[in-house]
Design an enzyme around this catalytic site. Structure first.
Site, mmCIF file in Angstrom:
data_model
loop_
_atom_site.group_PDB
_atom_site.id
_atom_site.type_symbol
_atom_site.label_atom_id
_atom_site.label_comp_id
_atom_site.label_asym_id
_atom_site.label_seq_id
_atom_site.Cartn_x
_atom_site.Cartn_y
_atom_site.Cartn_z
ATOM 1 N N SER A 119 0.826 -1.214 0.000
ATOM 2 C CA SER A 119 0.000 0.000 0.000
ATOM 3 C C SER A 119 0.859 1.262 0.000
ATOM 4 O O SER A 119 0.571 2.230 -0.722
ATOM 5 C CB SER A 119 -0.915 0.010 1.230
ATOM 6 O OG SER A 119 -1.842 -1.036 1.187
ATOM 7 N N ARG A 155 1.557 4.269 -3.027
ATOM 8 C CA ARG A 155 1.339 5.694 -2.729
ATOM 9 C C ARG A 155 2.610 6.514 -2.872
ATOM 10 O O ARG A 155 2.549 7.690 -3.242
ATOM 11 C CB ARG A 155 0.738 5.827 -1.322
ATOM 12 C CG ARG A 155 -0.739 5.380 -1.263
ATOM 13 C CD ARG A 155 -1.183 5.118 0.176
ATOM 14 N NE ARG A 155 -2.607 4.826 0.278
ATOM 15 C CZ ARG A 155 -3.166 3.651 -0.008
ATOM 16 N NH1 ARG A 155 -2.408 2.648 -0.424
ATOM 17 N NH2 ARG A 155 -4.471 3.470 0.125
ATOM 18 N N GLY A 157 -5.926 -3.481 -7.760
ATOM 19 C CA GLY A 157 -7.100 -2.683 -7.431
ATOM 20 C C GLY A 157 -6.718 -1.336 -6.860
ATOM 21 O O GLY A 157 -7.390 -0.327 -7.104
ATOM 22 N N ASP A 209 -6.980 -8.221 4.620
ATOM 23 C CA ASP A 209 -6.124 -8.983 3.712
ATOM 24 C C ASP A 209 -5.501 -10.206 4.378
ATOM 25 O O ASP A 209 -4.987 -11.100 3.691
ATOM 26 C CB ASP A 209 -5.011 -8.103 3.146
ATOM 27 C CG ASP A 209 -5.531 -7.118 2.109
ATOM 28 O OD1 ASP A 209 -6.594 -7.390 1.523
ATOM 29 O OD2 ASP A 209 -4.889 -6.080 1.898
#
Length: 428
Positions: free
Chosen positions: A24, A28, A95, A316
């Protein structure tokens, strides 16, 4: 697709691992470095397929990105100087890339088309597009934008106040990224707090943002400034070895540089409640993203109930938690996890079907599953469904079975953990 046949004969697991960078945060870091004007550097970047898809997309927008192993240099002239891509922005299996880029591109000055692989084509996008359209986004696509491919024509945006119907860091982040170019103050209310990497990174790149009692707000038009991003190890990847260490006989595994962001440490809470023999040494809890070392040992585990506000903090990790529960005395109940149905695959169905093949006493429910332990697990041929989390669950299960476990597609694991099988070898 590469089939693998895993025969480990219930080994004792000993050793040290540094898991790859957080997926993640890696995504970013590229996005924020491409928005900001100047030279952004990144260390500890995850070289998984998903994150490389993000890099590819921004290169097509004209951003200069250099890779030197897990170190990245991003030279950007700022979002205002992105070039209109001559090709489709292909997001692969990611995604995160798909949904967050919708927010960014909505407020840009360019026209672009996003598309991903077959799995992305089945994942719901309307949950992102609806609030973005409320902001003035011009997005069209298959079934009125429910599915990819999606066309985005950058347009002027206005800020909105939005209450999240479900906890989703991807939806929240898409709105926040669109808010960079929106007139007014964007306000988001969360009932259950989702991971907050976007909020943290906005601050890291110089934005002023308020986060208080489940409400996030910040004013549009702020300029981001290039900086350095250190990506910690991914706790979602570490979770697989935490479960291995807790369940394999006479084992002790040390995991270094694991991200300990409180919005991601649900797996730690579950292990503690279930009785795991575990130590955590925090490096710097005041860092942009706190990290630490986790030592996990063979444990006497008991079942528990996992639900409510805990779910977004471990969504997750539920596949590997289900495996953990097969080795816990009593019953483990997982509920409020219907979000699993719209991941890379329907993870409720996939987890239950594959663990049953191994001999688990597990049943699916409408929003989760019920697992009865302790069960002896046996070898079997498993499907991964092209889902990295299901593939890694199966591989860790092979450390606990009395026979071979065959995975039909081990390649999918490279999405988030390209060195996964190498790290298994480190501890056997």
């Amino acid at each position: 697709m590469a089939e693998v046949n895993l025969i480990y004969n219930k080994p004792t697991l000993k050793g040290e691992i540094t898991v790859p960078g957080d997926k993640s945060i890696s995504h970013r870091s590229i996005m924020f470095g491409s928005i900001a004007e100047g030279r952004t550097t990144v260390s500890g970047f995850l070289l998984g397929d998903d994150c490389l898809s993000t890099i590819d997309c921004f290169k097509k927008l004209g951003v200069e990105i250099e890779l030197n192993g897990t170190d990245i240099v991003i030279n950007s002239k700022g979002m205002e100087n992105w070039k209109e891509p001559v090709d489709i922005l292909y997001t692969g299996n990611s995604g995160t890339t798909t949904r967050l880029m919708l927010g960014l591109l909505a407020g840009s000055t360019i026209h672009s088309i996003l598309n991903g692989d077959a799995s992305i084509g089945k994942r719901p996008m309307k949950r992102v597009i609806s609030p973005l359209r409320d902001m003035g986004a011009n997005i069209t696509g298959r079934m009125d934008g429910q599915y990819t491919p999606l066309a985005i024509k950058g347009s002027p945006l206005k800020a909105i106040e939005y209450t999240m119907p479900v906890a989703s860091a991807q939806v929240k982040s898409a709105i926040l990224l669109a808010g960079l170019k929106a007139v007014g103050t964007t306000v988001i209310h969360e009932k259950d707090i989702s991971r907050d990497h976007t909020e943290r990174m906005l601050r890291q790149f110089g934005a002023e943002i308020s986060v208080e009692n489940g409400t996030v707000s910040y004013k549009g038009g702020q300029k981001l400034h290039a900086t350095h991003v250190n990506v910690p190890g991914d706790i979602s990847s570490a979770a697989f070895f935490l479960v291995a260490g807790a369940t394999a006989e006479n084992s002790e595994i040390t995991l270094h540089n694991v991200g300990l962001n409180h919005t991601r440490t649900g797996i730690i809470d579950v292990l503690n409640v279930m009785g795991a023999n575990m130590d955590i040494i925090v490096d710097d809890e005041n860092a942009a993203e706190p990290t630490g070392t986790i030592i996990i040992r063979t444990s006497e585990l008991v079942g528990t109930t996992i639900d409510g506000e805990l779910i977004p903090r471990l969504i997750d990790e539920i596949p590997i938690i289900a495996l953990l529960a097969t080795k816990a005395k009593g019953t483990t109940i997982i509920r409020d996890a219907s979000e699993l149905k719209v991941k890379e695959t329907d993870r409720i169905t996939a987890v239950v079907e594959e663990l049953k093949k191994l001999g688990a006493n597990i049943e699916a429910t409408e929003d989760g599953m019920i697992i009865h332990g302790v069960e002896e697990l046996h070898g079997a041929s498993l499907k991964t469904y092209g889902d990295h989390r299901i593939g890694m669950m199966g591989a860790i299960a092979s450390l606990l079975t009395d026979g071979a476990v065959q995975l039909d597609d081990a390649d999918c694991i490279a999405v988030s953990y390209p060195t996964f099988f190498e790290d298994i070898k480190r501890i056997i």
